[in-house]
Design an enzyme around this catalytic site. Structure first.
Site, short mmCIF file in Angstrom:
data_model
loop_
_atom_site.label_atom_id
_atom_site.label_comp_id
_atom_site.label_asym_id
_atom_site.label_seq_id
_atom_site.Cartn_x
_atom_site.Cartn_y
_atom_site.Cartn_z
N LYS B 82 0.85 -1.19 0.00
CA LYS B 82 0.00 0.00 0.00
C LYS B 82 0.89 1.25 0.00
CE LYS B 82 -3.88 1.90 2.76
NZ LYS B 82 -4.66 1.74 4.00
N SER B 157 -9.66 1.58 3.08
CA SER B 157 -8.79 2.32 2.20
C SER B 157 -7.74 1.49 1.46
CB SER B 157 -8.08 3.40 3.01
OG SER B 157 -7.21 2.82 3.96
N SER B 181 -9.83 -0.69 7.29
CA SER B 181 -9.22 -0.50 5.98
C SER B 181 -8.51 -1.69 5.37
CB SER B 181 -8.23 0.68 6.02
OG SER B 181 -8.94 1.90 5.99
#
Ligand SMILES: [Zn+2]
Lengths: 576, 527
Positions: B82, B157, B181
């Site tokens: 990420k 996210s 997330s």
């Protein structure tokens, strides 16, 4: 101090920020040093790069606890860090890590002495925080130097127990002395490592209610603290007696005008949005941790205790005791001298030793001609430039790189540095009782023993006082061309060496002095006549003339004796 | 033989050990797959095929040199990360314009550990800007599509990571979880996502959103892979004062050994608050199926109550936005990142520099949260908001403590709905916030939890979308080992991966169908 209206009373509280003498910064492992190349002491943490996290410096916590214990504060076994949020280019994270609701220590006091009377000043709290960086403005541009960002600080907040500018200064000096003694802080106000904000209000004498207070910032010397507070007290009193009122605000002291100017009102005050620092768990101190620190220093190390001892045991005057204890190293040097004086049986009067330190030794460190000579000599040593480079950077602020290397401009640099220049000299007084440093001391500094020998020579009369002082200066100077190493003082010369080399021994042999006396008599017939006819005051004049002829090398005692002998015989014989 | 990009980490590791394949083969397979599919999925914000191949060659050298396959299980395994993790000499943007050109000068602790394991770095994945969002639509750069239906969001996210694992664009990925997330996108993309106990993976070098809630964790194709990824990065870190000293267990070994018998006699709690209004019918059904499965396996299923759950969203948004408002102050245009310079209006005003850089550098949702947090911490409001939220947090911790006195593990839906349409919730932030309603309280309580796929929606209808449903398993502090073992048994029993695959796996990207996917995107965007 006279106020405009002396029915008013001033109420003052001080907030002192002082940098801690740790090896590294508060929340990262960057070096905690002054006067380095801008932005050379930085890392992801103190630059506030994304993703970086603070780590508490245990050394800073130890120093904070030490200071807190010396100031009689209660140590809170559990304390919390908090964020103080505001935007400024010198504050990389956009918040300062500080302590808010639960500081590391609270409720202490400090005793100050006002005209011989002790007064207790309560201390509300001492807490840990970090310093911001620095902005440097040049022309229409501004630069950010983050070397200082993250330097460990403690903030010490007094209760509003101070009643005059003098009390405030006395509190500040006492506080500074303690922190410097404990090696918590270097106490340097000019460099900003010891800073003070004053909360000032006035009230009609005897009324219990506190008046509206203003906070005065930017007072970076003892003198300015005094002037700023006095100005502010009078400003407030005159506002009130003229039918006005005091506004709660932050004011800035301007040292050039001696006035305080409004900086921001209460309405404009920052909302710092304090909240618990989520990156740091509560700081928990064990009993053992605190006790170890408590046992690491003794009461006897504190300047106030030393002062009392000097006055009582060595019959020093309070001002002399004050000078000797202002700097812990000077005090240790004095004590070392006393010790050696005893063990070697020199039998020099302690007061005499104190006088030599105060009037002669310290004289050199405040004398710019001497400092200039010192630095020039030091620069001629093989690594001199490297060693003093850092110090020069500081002296010349803003840094002028060319100047730094030019020995000829040292005078100018010293002028720029002002009275603080002496603090850039290596540690003349590095007399420490720690075992591992003993070697360095005996090898590299003017030893207390050599200093005492010099005093002894003067007392014996083999050299006179002025020559002695000159020799002292030479003993302190580095020998050009000799290898020196960082952090150490340069090789000193011994008294004997200097006397021998410069042929400074006093002219004590009577024959040559007698010749000189005769010469002087012949050159000043009128004064001689007056003297013979009873003007005894003129004896001093003739001694002075003889001394002049020997360039100060004659032993004044011998000159005096011989002179009186001659005068007596002249009186008897009527000049023949 | 299956294409290499479809294999799990443990399968690839097996082949590497037997020297049947090389890391360069695996890496090449992924790079080809990314080139083919990612232009539609948009899992990645940046990829570096050359670097990946170099990493692979390095790994192959290590494998070559070690005897008996005694190299770390991640050696030679291509992973995505990420874009919130700092990795030296890579761009780390946090999907924000304000960090668009930010080059990391240092490695986060997680990356450092992965490098020590000789992993292969494929690239950085898309996310909601500063991890604020539940759909990855808040990225400043691109919209990631759900591989199961490209008109839908992958969740967020960590949407880029979940979509990437699901679409075979990486063998596994690392995300972060502040309020769901990792788990919510894992649930929406039909993969496994684990949020560990707060403090067992270092946060050093991970861009902070909300320091007391953020936690790194893996997203993987199956439970065993998750265990492998967790073990490789967990541990105390002296650079993170909030990291914990604890005993790292051999998670993969425990998972491998876990058989159906471990469920027998276990007490599994199902919080009534997790089955309330707003829970999609098909999601409810799938979770109920697993509840029956637990019973079949000999577990005791108990309806429990977490009475203060209804306050968790409010408390979460106060705490998370307060911390974020402070954490994001460092993006001021002074030292790095985006700085707005108005050439026409050069006033040199400092405030203008701050305000303009931040106004133009941050996206809408980030600014909304900064404002919320700034307000919550303001003088006069602190007690009513931040302080109260902290008290609620304590209540929620107590709710879970009480619950774990009665049950061994808690289970329920990960998200109230399956993947929603792109654009569907962007107009209504509150509805977006509600998609984390079952995950948020876990972060508030510092607990470990994971999401595993347990079924598909619309099974009995030909027209309804076939979307994955995730079940959340919540464990007591530091009980990741037990949680992974329970998850593993459920995974084996449900057999999700064998039964269902995102349509991408079936030559979806033959010319015609690829275009259909594109068209679907556009219609979604218009909506
Ligand atoms: Zn640093």
């Amino acid at each position: 101090m006279e106020y405009i209206d002396d029915s008013f009373e001033a109420v003052i509280g001080l907030e002192v920020h002082t940098q801690l003498l740790t090896r590294t910064k508060m929340f990262c492992s960057c070096s905690n040093k002054f006067g380095q190349k801008p932005n050379s002491l930085v890392c992801p943490v103190c630059l506030a790069l994304p993703g970086s996290l603070p780590v508490i410096n245990e050394g800073a916590v130890k120093l904070a606890v030490k200071a807190a214990l010396a100031l009689n504060l209660n140590i809170n076994k559990k304390s919390l860090f908090a964020r103080k949020n505001y935007f400024y280019p010198d504050l990389p994270k956009g918040y300062q890590i500080s302590q808010y609701h639960d500081p590391i220590s609270s409720n202490g006091f400090l005793i100050i002495n006002i005209n011989g009377t002790d007064k207790k000043i309560r201390i509300n709290r001492l807490h840990i925080e970090e310093d911001a960086g620095k902005l440097i403005h040049a022309g229409d541009k501004s630069y950010v130097d983050l070397n200082r960002a993250g330097t460990p600080l403690v903030e010490i907040v007094s209760e509003p127990d101070l009643r005059s500018a003098q009390e405030a200064v006395s509190y500040l000096k006492e506080l500074r002395d303690i922190l410097v003694y404990l090696e918590v802080s270097d106490g340097n106000m000019e460099e900003g490592s010891f800073r003070c904000d004053a909360n000032v209000s006035v009230r009609k004498g005897g009324t219990g209610k506190l008046g509206t207070r203003t906070e005065v910032k930017n007072v970076n010397s003892f003198k300015f603290v005094e002037r700023a507070i006095e100005y502010e007290i009078n400003r407030q009193i005159s506002a009130i007696i003229n039918g006005g009122y005091v506004m709660q605000e932050t004011r800035l002291f301007d040292s050039k005008t001696g006035k305080t100017e409004s900086m921001r009102s209460k309405e404009e005050a920052h909302d710092y949005r304090y909240f618990e620092e989520p990156d740091l768990p509560p700081l928990i101190l064990s009993d053992e941790f605190v006790e170890n620190i408590r046992n690491s220093f003794s009461e006897a190390d504190l300047p106030s205790v030393k002062r009392k001892k000097y006055i009582k045991e060595y019959s020093l005057t309070p001002p002399d005791a004050e000078v000797l204890t202002q700097d812990r190293k000077v005090a240790y040097f004095f004590e070392k001298c006393i010790e050696i004086n005893k063990s070697k049986g020199f039998n020099i009067n302690e007061k005499q030793i104190a006088n030599w330190i105060i009037n002669d030794l310290l004289f050199y460190f405040r004398n710019s001609a001497f400092i200039s000579k010192f630095l020039k000599n030091a620069l001629k040593s093989p690594h001199g430039i490297d060693i003093f480079k850092d110090r020069f950077t500081v002296i010349s602020s803003p840094p002028r790189p060319n100047l730094m290397y030019d020995a000829e401009n040292i005078g100018e640099l010293i002028e720029a540095a002002g009275p603080s220049a002496y603090s850039y000299l290596p540690d003349i007084f590095k007399v420490d009782n720690r075992e591992n440093e003993k070697k360095i001391i005996t090898k590299t500094i003017m030893s207390p023993e050599n200093f005492l020998k010099l005093i002894l020579e003067v007392e014996k009369g083999s050299i006179n006082k002025n020559t002695g002082k000159e020799i002292l200066g030479d003993m302190l100077l580095p020998a050009p061309g000799k290898e020196i190493s960082k952090g150490m003082l340069l090789p000193y010369k011994t008294v004997e060496e200097i006397i021998k080399k410069n042929n400074l021994a006093q002219v004590s042999d009577e024959k040559s002095i007698e010749v000189l006396i005769k010469d002087v008599f012949e050159e000043n017939p009128k004064e001689l006549n007056d003297l013979i006819s009873g003007k005894d005051k003129l004896t001093g004049f003739f001694i002075g003339e003889v001394m002049k002829k020997t360039k100060g090398k004659a032993n004044p005692k011998t000159v005096n004796e011989l002179l009186r002998k001659y005068i007596a015989s002249y009186k008897r014989t009527g000049g023949n | 033989m299956q294409p290499l990009y479809e294999l799990t980490i443990h399968e690839l590791n097996g082949l590497l050990k037997k020297k049947e394949i090389k890391s360069v083969d695996i890496t090449k397979s992924y790079i080809d797959r990314i080139k083919k599919i990612d232009p539609v999925i948009n899992s990645y914000l940046s990829i570096d095929p050359e670097r990946a191949m170099d990493d692979a060659k390095m790994a192959d050298t290590v494998i070559e040199k070690t005897s008996d396959g005694d190299f770390p299980e991640l050696t030679g395994i291509p992973l995505s990360i990420k874009d919130i993790y700092l990795m030296k000499d890579t761009k780390t943007t946090c999907a924000s314009k304000i960090l668009e050109n930010f080059n990391s000068p240092y490695d986060s602790t997680v990356i450092k550990k992965l490098k020590e394991n000789n992993f292969v770095f494929l690239g950085k994945t898309n996310m909601d800007e500063f991890a604020m969002g539940s759909s990855t639509e808040n990225s400043a750069f691109k919209i990631t599509k759900n591989p199961w239906d490209t008109s839908r969001v992958p969740g967020g996210s960590s949407g880029g990571s979940a979509a990437g694992v699901s679409a075979g664009l990486c063998a596994g990925s690392f995300g972060t979880d502040t309020g769901g997330s990792i788990r919510q996108p894992a649930s929406l993309c039909g993969v496994v996502g684990l949020k560990p106990t707060y403090g067992i993976i270092s946060r050093y070098g991970i861009i902070a959103f909300s320091s007391s809630l953020d936690q790194a964790g893996p997203i993987a194709k199956d439970v065993l892979d998750c265990a492998i990824l967790l073990k490789s990065v967990a541990g105390y870190d002296k650079n993170d004062h909030t990291s914990r000293k604890f005993e790292i267990k051999d998670y993969p070994e425990l998972v491998r050994k876990a058989g159906k018998s471990i469920i027998k006699g276990l007490k599994i709690g199902f919080p009534v608050e997790f089955f309330s209004e707003g829970l999609e019918k098909d999601v409810y059904k799938k979770i109920m199926d697993v509840k029956e499965l637990f019973k079949d396996l000999g577990a005791q299923t108990i309806d429990i109550s977490l009475p203060d759950t209804s306050y968790s969203i409010a408390a979460y948004y106060v705490i998370a936005t307060s911390e974020a408002s402070s954490n994001l102050e460092r993006y001021d245009g002074i030292r790095y990142g985006y700085r707005f310079i108005d050439d026409k209006n050069k006033t040199g005003d400092l405030n203008e520099l701050f305000v303009n850089s931040r106004t133009k550098g941050f996206g809408k949702e980030v600014k909304r949260r900064i404002m919320l947090g700034t307000f919550a911490l303001s003088a006069g409001y602190y007690d009513a908001y931040y302080k109260k939220a902290s008290l609620v947090r304590k209540l929620i911790i107590k709710n879970y403590k009480d619950a774990f006195n009665k049950v061994d593990m808690i289970a329920g839906p990960t998200s109230p709905t399956a993947a929603f349409l792109i654009g569907e919730k962007m107009i209504d932030p509150l509805s977006m916030y509600l998609s984390d309603i079952y995950t948020i309280s876990i972060n508030l309580a510092y607990l470990p939890a994971m999401s595993i796929p347990v079924g598909i929606t619309g099974e009995n209808s030909s027209s309804a979308s076939k979307l994955p449903v995730g079940m959340q398993i919540i464990a007591p502090w530091l009980a990741e080992d037990k949680m992974l073992c329970v998850a593993k048994v459920i995974e084996d029993t449900v057999g999700f991966a064998e039964k269902y695959k995102p349509p991408l796996h079936e030559s979806f990207f033959d010319e015609g169908k690829g275009r259909t996917a594109d068209m679907a995107d556009r219609s979604a965007n218009i909506k």
